[in-house]
Design a protein around this motif. Structure first.
Motif, PDB file in Angstrom:
ATOM      1  N   UNK A 251       0.839  -1.210   0.000  1.00  0.00           N
ATOM      2  CA  UNK A 251       0.000   0.000   0.000  1.00  0.00           C
ATOM      3  C   UNK A 251       0.867   1.251   0.000  1.00  0.00           C
ATOM      4  N   UNK A 252       1.932   1.240   0.770  1.00  0.00           N
ATOM      5  CA  UNK A 252       2.837   2.389   0.791  1.00  0.00           C
ATOM      6  C   UNK A 252       3.436   2.620  -0.594  1.00  0.00           C
ATOM      7  N   UNK A 253       3.805   1.549  -1.262  1.00  0.00           N
ATOM      8  CA  UNK A 253       4.416   1.675  -2.588  1.00  0.00           C
ATOM      9  C   UNK A 253       3.440   2.261  -3.597  1.00  0.00           C
ATOM     10  N   UNK A 254       2.226   1.763  -3.630  1.00  0.00           N
ATOM     11  CA  UNK A 254       1.270   2.235  -4.631  1.00  0.00           C
ATOM     12  C   UNK A 254       0.690   3.604  -4.287  1.00  0.00           C
ATOM     13  N   UNK A 255       0.813   4.009  -3.034  1.00  0.00           N
ATOM     14  CA  UNK A 255       0.326   5.324  -2.625  1.00  0.00           C
ATOM     15  C   UNK A 255       1.457   6.338  -2.481  1.00  0.00           C
ATOM     16  N   UNK A 256       2.605   6.015  -3.053  1.00  0.00           N
ATOM     17  CA  UNK A 256       3.763   6.919  -3.100  1.00  0.00           C
ATOM     18  C   UNK A 256       4.212   7.394  -1.716  1.00  0.00           C
ATOM     19  N   UNK A 257       4.280   6.467  -0.774  1.00  0.00           N
ATOM     20  CA  UNK A 257       4.794   6.777   0.560  1.00  0.00           C
ATOM     21  C   UNK A 257       6.150   6.102   0.700  1.00  0.00           C
ATOM     22  N   UNK A 258       7.185   6.893   0.716  1.00  0.00           N
ATOM     23  CA  UNK A 258       8.532   6.335   0.815  1.00  0.00           C
ATOM     24  C   UNK A 258       9.041   5.896  -0.543  1.00  0.00           C
ATOM     25  N   UNK A 259      10.077   5.110  -0.530  1.00  0.00           N
ATOM     26  CA  UNK A 259      10.726   4.628  -1.743  1.00  0.00           C
ATOM     27  C   UNK A 259       9.921   3.463  -2.324  1.00  0.00           C
ATOM     28  N   UNK A 260       9.355   3.662  -3.501  1.00  0.00           N
ATOM     29  CA  UNK A 260       8.477   2.659  -4.104  1.00  0.00           C
ATOM     30  C   UNK A 260       9.182   1.318  -4.293  1.00  0.00           C
ATOM     31  N   UNK A 261      10.353   1.336  -4.888  1.00  0.00           N
ATOM     32  CA  UNK A 261      11.082   0.096  -5.151  1.00  0.00           C
ATOM     33  C   UNK A 261      11.389  -0.645  -3.853  1.00  0.00           C
ATOM     34  N   UNK A 262      11.864   0.094  -2.867  1.00  0.00           N
ATOM     35  CA  UNK A 262      12.207  -0.512  -1.581  1.00  0.00           C
ATOM     36  C   UNK A 262      10.964  -1.106  -0.909  1.00  0.00           C
ATOM     37  N   UNK A 263       9.858  -0.380  -0.950  1.00  0.00           N
ATOM     38  CA  UNK A 263       8.625  -0.888  -0.344  1.00  0.00           C
ATOM     39  C   UNK A 263       8.122  -2.133  -1.062  1.00  0.00           C
TER      40      UNK A 263
END
Length: 102
Positions: free
Chosen positions: A50-62
């Motif tokens: 969810x963090x990755x798809x909602x642009x919270x933090x580093x997408x690749x890392x998440x």
């Protein structure tokens, strides 16, 4: 709750959720509580996805963290013993991989 936090823009809540999941995994170890451990790893994987798809933090890392968490859950939820959970995890892994290709 953790998935809703992942959708917010509040960094302090993101950190709280991440820490809370980590604390749960200290209690629900794979050796003592394998099913609870696997469920907590799925929650962790969902949170990072969810963090990755909602642009919270580093997408690749998440996304990588999400894959790692889901793969850990698969150590418990194997196809032979937990076919339904195994299939759900396969779907989640597929979504993460698709997102990584974008």
């Amino acid at each position: 709750v953790f998935l809703k936090i992942a959708e917010t823009g509040k960094t302090e809540l993101y950190d709280y959720a991440e820490d809370a999941i980590g604390e749960a995994l200290k209690v629900f170890t794979v050796d003592l509580y394998p099913r609870s451990y696997a469920l907590a790893k799925i929650t962790q994987g969902d949170f990072y996805y969810k963090c990755a798809v909602n642009a919270k933090g580093n997408k690749k890392e998440n996304l990588e963290r999400s894959l790692e968490a889901y793969n850990e859950a698969l150590k418990v939820f194997q196809k032979a013993s937990y076919p339904d959970d195994y299939e759900i995890l396969q779907e989640k892994l597929s979504l993460v991989r698709e997102e990584m290709e974008k």
